[in-house]
Scaffold this motif. Sequence first.
Motif, short mmCIF file in Angstrom:
data_model
loop_
_atom_site.label_atom_id
_atom_site.label_comp_id
_atom_site.label_asym_id
_atom_site.label_seq_id
_atom_site.Cartn_x
_atom_site.Cartn_y
_atom_site.Cartn_z
N ILE A 14 62.57 71.71 41.43
CA ILE A 14 63.27 72.73 40.51
C ILE A 14 62.17 72.65 39.06
O ILE A 14 61.95 71.43 38.54
CB ILE A 14 64.52 72.48 40.08
CG1 ILE A 14 65.43 72.54 41.16
CG2 ILE A 14 64.79 73.64 38.75
CD1 ILE A 14 66.88 72.11 40.97
N HIS A 15 61.64 73.85 38.74
CA HIS A 15 60.62 73.80 37.62
C HIS A 15 60.68 74.71 36.48
O HIS A 15 61.39 75.92 37.17
CB HIS A 15 59.05 73.40 38.08
CG HIS A 15 58.56 74.58 38.83
ND1 HIS A 15 57.95 75.55 38.28
CD2 HIS A 15 58.75 74.88 40.13
CE1 HIS A 15 57.38 76.39 39.17
NE2 HIS A 15 58.08 76.15 40.40
N SER A 16 60.01 74.65 35.37
CA SER A 16 60.07 75.79 34.62
C SER A 16 58.74 76.38 34.52
O SER A 16 57.81 75.68 35.00
CB SER A 16 60.30 75.44 33.22
OG SER A 16 59.42 74.40 32.71
N ALA A 17 58.31 77.44 34.24
CA ALA A 17 57.20 78.14 33.83
C ALA A 17 56.04 77.15 33.27
O ALA A 17 54.90 76.87 33.69
CB ALA A 17 56.97 79.38 33.23
N ASP A 18 56.46 76.34 32.46
CA ASP A 18 55.70 75.51 31.51
C ASP A 18 55.43 73.95 32.18
O ASP A 18 55.30 72.92 31.50
CB ASP A 18 55.94 75.42 30.04
CG ASP A 18 57.45 74.84 29.79
OD1 ASP A 18 58.15 74.85 30.94
OD2 ASP A 18 57.65 74.58 28.84
N LEU A 19 56.03 73.93 33.53
CA LEU A 19 55.66 72.69 34.19
C LEU A 19 56.56 71.70 33.96
O LEU A 19 56.27 70.28 33.93
CB LEU A 19 54.10 72.03 34.34
CG LEU A 19 53.27 72.95 34.73
CD1 LEU A 19 51.82 72.56 34.48
CD2 LEU A 19 53.38 73.24 36.20
N GLN A 20 57.78 71.85 33.19
CA GLN A 20 58.88 70.94 33.04
C GLN A 20 59.58 70.85 34.44
O GLN A 20 59.88 71.80 35.22
CB GLN A 20 59.79 71.46 32.09
CG GLN A 20 59.22 71.31 30.49
CD GLN A 20 58.91 70.16 30.02
OE1 GLN A 20 59.88 69.49 30.06
NE2 GLN A 20 57.87 70.07 29.53
N VAL A 21 59.94 69.70 34.88
CA VAL A 21 60.76 69.43 36.24
C VAL A 21 62.24 69.11 36.25
O VAL A 21 62.50 67.96 35.08
CB VAL A 21 60.10 68.37 37.15
CG1 VAL A 21 60.57 68.12 38.40
CG2 VAL A 21 58.32 68.98 37.31
N SER A 102 60.10 75.05 46.25
CA SER A 102 60.11 75.23 44.92
C SER A 102 60.93 76.19 44.52
O SER A 102 60.93 77.18 45.05
CB SER A 102 58.86 74.68 44.36
OG SER A 102 58.18 75.92 44.51
N VAL A 103 61.51 75.96 43.16
CA VAL A 103 61.85 77.31 42.67
C VAL A 103 61.81 77.10 40.98
O VAL A 103 61.95 76.02 40.27
CB VAL A 103 63.64 77.22 42.91
CG1 VAL A 103 64.47 76.08 42.46
CG2 VAL A 103 64.15 78.80 42.39
N GLU A 104 61.07 78.27 40.60
CA GLU A 104 60.97 78.22 39.04
C GLU A 104 62.18 79.04 38.44
O GLU A 104 62.62 80.05 38.97
CB GLU A 104 59.80 79.27 38.97
CG GLU A 104 59.48 79.16 37.27
CD GLU A 104 58.26 80.14 36.97
OE1 GLU A 104 58.24 80.87 36.15
OE2 GLU A 104 57.13 79.72 37.53
#
Length: 150
Positions: A14-21, A102-104
């Motif tokens: 699971i991640h955000s668009a700015d590469l936070q996990v 993965s999922v954003e």
Amino acid sequence: MKPYKIPESVLVLIHSADLQVLLIERADKPGYWQSVTGSLDAPDEPLAATAARELFEETGIVADGERIVLRDWQLSNIYEIYPMWRHRYAPGVTQNTEHVFSVEVPRDIAITLSPREHINHAWLPYLEAADRCFSSSNAEVILQLPRRIR
């Protein structure tokens, strides 16, 4: 008697668009941080269905296919099952095949942990998340994130 686990599973990063996990901390092993993982419920359960089910069970996130879309990385890892968890599998089973998804999601998405499985969650920059994972295969997947989403 509880049936043995199937030695085939998914890992959902699971991640955000700015590469936070997003990492979650195991309830049965405090200090052990990981991505969402889980075994197939039946040998014929589709991998994407397993990934969506585990994502929802462990975080409350629904992969609706529109706003929240699961991506199948077409990547599988085979690894040795940690000795402390081998009793969950049939006698003689020592390896598991893990399929990566993965999922954003937006960072402000609501996270609802399954208290039976996890006790805490944290958003971390991807390099820090890779360092915090207890599983080397999970860490390796996190390190691939920048080139997988661009």
